[in-house]
Design an enzyme around this catalytic site. Structure first.
Site, mmCIF file in Angstrom:
data_model
loop_
_atom_site.group_PDB
_atom_site.id
_atom_site.type_symbol
_atom_site.label_atom_id
_atom_site.label_comp_id
_atom_site.label_asym_id
_atom_site.label_seq_id
_atom_site.Cartn_x
_atom_site.Cartn_y
_atom_site.Cartn_z
ATOM 1 N N SER A 76 64.524 89.754 -10.619
ATOM 2 C CA SER A 76 63.857 88.744 -11.451
ATOM 3 C C SER A 76 62.812 89.365 -12.366
ATOM 4 O O SER A 76 62.686 88.991 -13.539
ATOM 5 C CB SER A 76 63.204 87.688 -10.559
ATOM 6 O OG SER A 76 64.160 87.051 -9.742
ATOM 7 N N ASN A 77 62.038 90.329 -11.861
ATOM 8 C CA ASN A 77 60.990 90.948 -12.673
ATOM 9 C C ASN A 77 61.536 91.910 -13.717
ATOM 10 O O ASN A 77 60.792 92.368 -14.586
ATOM 11 C CB ASN A 77 59.981 91.656 -11.772
ATOM 12 C CG ASN A 77 59.107 90.670 -11.038
ATOM 13 O OD1 ASN A 77 58.185 90.096 -11.600
ATOM 14 N ND2 ASN A 77 59.419 90.434 -9.766
ATOM 15 N N LYS A 195 66.505 89.322 1.119
ATOM 16 C CA LYS A 195 65.183 89.307 0.495
ATOM 17 C C LYS A 195 64.780 87.849 0.368
ATOM 18 O O LYS A 195 65.430 87.078 -0.347
ATOM 19 C CB LYS A 195 65.194 89.967 -0.886
ATOM 20 C CG LYS A 195 63.829 89.873 -1.582
ATOM 21 C CD LYS A 195 63.905 90.147 -3.069
ATOM 22 C CE LYS A 195 62.549 89.843 -3.726
ATOM 23 N NZ LYS A 195 62.611 89.930 -5.203
ATOM 24 N N SER A 197 61.954 85.346 -0.860
ATOM 25 C CA SER A 197 60.763 85.238 -1.702
ATOM 26 C C SER A 197 60.067 83.889 -1.578
ATOM 27 O O SER A 197 59.118 83.618 -2.310
ATOM 28 C CB SER A 197 61.138 85.478 -3.174
ATOM 29 O OG SER A 197 61.596 86.795 -3.361
ATOM 30 N N GLY A 221 59.676 89.002 0.182
ATOM 31 C CA GLY A 221 59.859 89.041 -1.262
ATOM 32 C C GLY A 221 58.582 89.021 -2.063
ATOM 33 O O GLY A 221 58.615 88.782 -3.270
#
EC number: 4.1.3.16
Length: 328
Positions: A76-77, A195, A197, A221
Site C-alpha cells: 500500500s505504501n 499481514k 493491518s 501491519g
C-alpha cells in the site's frame, strides 16, 4: 481440503536462494521463516510523476545499515494502485538487484480478479520475489464472503511458485479478512502467513491461537501495535514507520524478543503518535514528507494524491518533535 497442490513432491527455488516444498506438515512448521521487520517501501517519483529508480536505489542503500529481515515491495505504501503492471514488476526487479540475497523480498501481487492476481503473482516471482503479499479483492466487497475469499486465495496459492502471505488492510479496502477464512487458508501448504493491518489485537491473538500448530506466521501491519503483536505471538511487523525510523522499529523488535518489556513499552509509547501520523492521519504524503527529514527520498506522490499543506507539514513535524525524534 488442500491435499493436492500444483507442486506436489517438488522443491521450488526462491529468488533469495531458499528452497521449500509445499508439502507442509503439522509438525514441520514453516519452510520459509518470515519473522522480522519489513519496511513497506515507498516509490519515489520525479517531478513528472515517473518512477525515480535512482532515488529508489539510494533509499535501499541507506536502509542497508538497519537489521531488516527484508522489504515489502509494491504494498500500500508503494502506491501500487497507481502503478502500471510493468512498473510494479520493474520496481520488484530493481529492488531484488539492489539488496543482498539474504534480504527477503515480499512483493504485493494482489489484483481485483483471481486470474489477474495469479498472473501478477507468477510474474512477481519471475521478477525476484521470494514471497507474495496478496491483498483482499474489495471492489465488490459486498460479495467478498468467506467462501469467495477462500476460493480466491486457494486458486492463487495453487498456482503460485512462491509462498503466499495473506494481507488484510480494512482501512484501505473496507474489508477485514474473516478469522474463519484465515484459519481455513492457514491449512494450505503454500499459504504461510498473514499481514494484519487492522490493529485488533484480540483478533490477531485468536488467529495465532488457532493456527500456531500449523506454523502459520502472523505479521503486525503497523508499528503502532508492534509490541502488542509480539506479546500475543506475532513473528514480526510490516511497518510504514520503518521507512522513517528504521533503527528504532528494529530496536523495539529486539527488546520484545529479549523479553525487555518495560523498555519496549517506553519505546512503543514514543512510536505510536508518529506512526499514526504517517498512516491514518496524513497517509502516504505524510510518510514521504517525514522520510525527507530523516535523509531518505520520499518526494512527490503520484496523482491524485496531493502533497501536504504547509499547516499539515507543521503539524506532522510537531508530532515527531514532541516524541523526541526531531528538534524544533
Amino acid at each position: 481440503m488442500f491435499g493436492r497442490t500444483l507442486f506436489p513432491a517438488r522443491v521450488i527455488a526462491l529468488g533469495s536462494g531458499l528452497f521449500r516444498t509445499p508439502l507442509r506438515t503439522l509438525a514441520a512448521g514453516p519452510a520459509l521463516s518470515i519473522g522480522g521487520i519489513y519496511p513497506p517501501i515507498a516509490t519515489p517519483f520525479t517531478d513528472k510523476e515517473e518512477v525515480d529508480y535512482g532515488k529508489l536505489h539510494e533509499n535501499l542503500q541507506n536502509y542497508s545499515s538497519f537489521p531488516f529481515r527484508g522489504f515489502v515491495v509494491q504494498g500500500s505504501n508503494g502506491e501500487y494502485a497507481y502503478l502500471t503492471r510493468e512498473e510494479r514488476l520493474e520496481v520488484v526487479r530493481r529492488v531484488r538487484q539492489a539488496v543482498p540475497k539474504e534480504k527477503l523480498i515480499m512483493a504485493g501481487s494482489g489484483c481485483e480478479s483471481t486470474q489477474a492476481t495469479i498472473e501478477m503473482t507468477v510474474e512477481m516471482a519471475q521478477s525476484g520475489a521470494d514471497a507474495v503479499l496478496v491483498v483482499t479483492p474489495s471492489y465488490y466487497r459486498g460479495k467478498m464472503t468467506s467462501s469467495a475469499l477462500v476460493h480466491h486465495y486457494t486458486k492463487v496459492a495453487d498456482h503460485s511458485p512462491v509462498p503466499v502471505v495473506l494481507y488484510s488492510v480494512p482501512a484501505n479496502t473496507g474489508l477485514d479478512l474473516p478469522v474463519d477464512a484465515v484459519v481455513t487458508l492457514s491449512q494450505h501448504p503454500n499459504i504461510i502467513g498473514l499481514k494484519d493491518s487492522g490493529g485488533d489485537i484480540t483478533r490477531i491473538g485468536l488467529i495465532i491461537h488457532k493456527t500456531k500448530h500449523l506454523g502459520f506466521q502472523v505479521l503486525s501491519g503497523s508499528a503502532g501495535f508492534l509490541l502488542a503483536g509480539y506479546s500475543v505471538g506475532a513473528v514480526g511487523g510490516v511497518c510504514a514507520l520503518a521507512n522513517v525510523l528504521g533503527a528504532q522499529v528494529c530496536e523495539l523488535e529486539r527488546l520484545c524478543l529479549n523479553g525487555r518489556w518495560q523498555e519496549a513499552k517506553e519505546l512503543q509509547y514514543r512510536l505510536i503518535e508518529p506512526n499514526t501520523a504517517v498512516t491514518r492521519k496524513f497517509g502516504i504524503p505524510g510518510l514521504k514528507q517525514a522520510m525527507e527529514w530523516f535523509g531518505f527520498n520520499g518526494g512527490k506522490c503520484r496523482s491524485p494524491l496531493l502533497p501536504l499543506t504547509e499547516q499539515e507539514i507543521k503539524e506532522l513535524r510537531h508530532i515527531f518533535t514532541v516524541n523526541g525524534w526531531l528538534s524544533l
